[in-house]
Enzyme design. Structure first.
Site, PDB file in Angstrom:
ATOM      1  CG  HIS A   1      -2.083  -0.866   1.166  1.00  0.00           C
ATOM      2  ND1 HIS A   1      -2.919  -0.902   0.065  1.00  0.00           N
ATOM      3  CD2 HIS A   1      -2.592  -1.760   2.061  1.00  0.00           C
ATOM      4  CE1 HIS A   1      -3.896  -1.778   0.301  1.00  0.00           C
ATOM      5  NE2 HIS A   1      -3.716  -2.314   1.500  1.00  0.00           N
TER       6      HIS A   1
ATOM      7  CB  CYS B   1      -3.242   5.480  -6.169  1.00  0.00           C
ATOM      8  SG  CYS B   1      -3.439   6.148  -4.536  1.00  0.00           S
TER       9      CYS B   1
END
Length: 347
Positions: free
Chosen positions: A147, A213
């Site tokens: 992440h 992202c």
């Protein structure tokens, strides 16, 4: 869990060093005074930290003919401490195995996979790698699958920035990798639960579809219509071994799954990377050209259900071309003996 686990590493100010193009000379670890001159002779090298590199100054390609390709470190995360409020990453384990196989079989790396490490352990492993002797290696490679947001990566227990760890491999700190490629591939993933209420509805829907992202902006793509009136045409080590200065941060390649501040789907980048690296046709290309093919593959061939697009981001500090030339396989001793026996019998 100690408070030290939550402290990001700090970068060390860079220092430039003198480079000598000799493969087998031993390097000195002493720190020498800096000079402002850019032109200097071999006599001046007494005032510089001398670092040996395996190629001459004007060689166009990196020396990829050492005894071994080098180590590839993969830091893969699926679970995170509950206080981070991050979702699990469950859907890329097959991709991890595929990437590991390709790096081992195709590119001939010695692959080391680390799963769900805390930050201190990640730092420990990377520092250990930086202190190893890479004299007989072509290069080194790191992959991070986790992440993240913008330039923050998540370990199991906290976030951290990559640059302080990357700086451990600059020419003055990791001298046996001076003049050799240092490759960093970053696939960071974005948690849906951590961002509820902060993003627009369209982006939240995309997050449910499993994204990774570096930020909150979404690349919606640009439609390029066909123009019927437009036609598209289809049309070494030879330098002297002399001292020269090399930028401290030379010979790095850093590849992110997407550009800064933009979202990226979790598997697109590494799917395209595996496809390109596993292709016989692409094996003849240098690595930067292969990465350009990866960018094109992601930018054109992938699209979300909402029409969102993505393109990986490359930062190349390379000074030469990388060709993953195949290593010579050691000859089988038993086969050699049988050949000799057969030869004697025929005589």
């Amino acid at each position: 869990m100690s408070s030290d686990d939550f402290v990001d590493a700090q970068p060390v100010p860079p220092v430039e060093a003198s480079i000598v193009s000799q493969t087998d000379n031993e390097t000195s670890s002493a720190t020498r005074p800096q000079h402002s001159r850019t032109n200097f002779s071999s006599q001046d090298c007494v005032d510089y930290p001398i670092i040996t590199v395996p190629v001459n100054k004007d060689t166009q390609c990196y020396n990829m003919h050492h005894k071994r390709r080098g180590d590839a470190y993969i830091f893969h995360h699926t679970e995170f401490d509950s206080n981070l409020v991050l979702g699990e990453r469950k859907d890329d384990k097959d991709l991890l195995q595929k990437l590991s196989d390709i790096l081992t079989d195709r590119l001939e790396f010695n692959v080391k996979v680390f799963k769900d490490l805390k930050y201190k352990k990640i730092e420990e492993e990377i520092k250990k790698a930086a202190h190893e002797n890479h004299k007989n290696s072509d290069c080194i490679l790191f992959v991070f699958m986790t992440h993240g947001s913008n330039d923050k990566l998540y370990a199991r227990n906290t976030h951290y920035t990559l640059d302080p760890l990357r700086s451990l491999f600059t020419s003055e700190k990791c001298r046996t990798l001076a003049g050799k490629p240092k490759i960093f591939i970053i696939q960071v993933c974005f948690s849906f639960n951590n961002y509820i209420g902060k993003l627009n509805f369209s982006f939240l829907i995309n997050l449910i579809g499993q994204q990774a992202c570096r930020g909150s902006l979404v690349d919606e793509g640009t439609l390029i219509p066909l123009c019927p009136n437009r036609r598209i045409s289809s049309s070494a080590m030879d330098g002297p071994s002399i001292p020269y200065k090399l930028s401290t941060h030379a010979d790095f390649l850093i590849a992110y799954a997407t550009v800064s501040n933009y979202a990226a789907y979790r598997t697109w980048f590494l799917q395209a990377l595996c496809k390109v690296l596993d292709s016989e046709e692409n094996q003849k290309d240098d690595f930067l050209s292969m990465m350009t093919t990866v960018q094109r593959e992601v930018a054109i061939s992938f699209e979300s259900e909402l029409g969102d697009k993505q393109i990986p981001s490359l930062t190349s500090l390379l000074t030469r071309k990388i060709y993953f030339t195949q290593k010579e396989k050691p000859r089988n001793t038993l086969t050699n003996r049988m050949s000799c026996i057969n030869s004697n019998i025929s005589e």
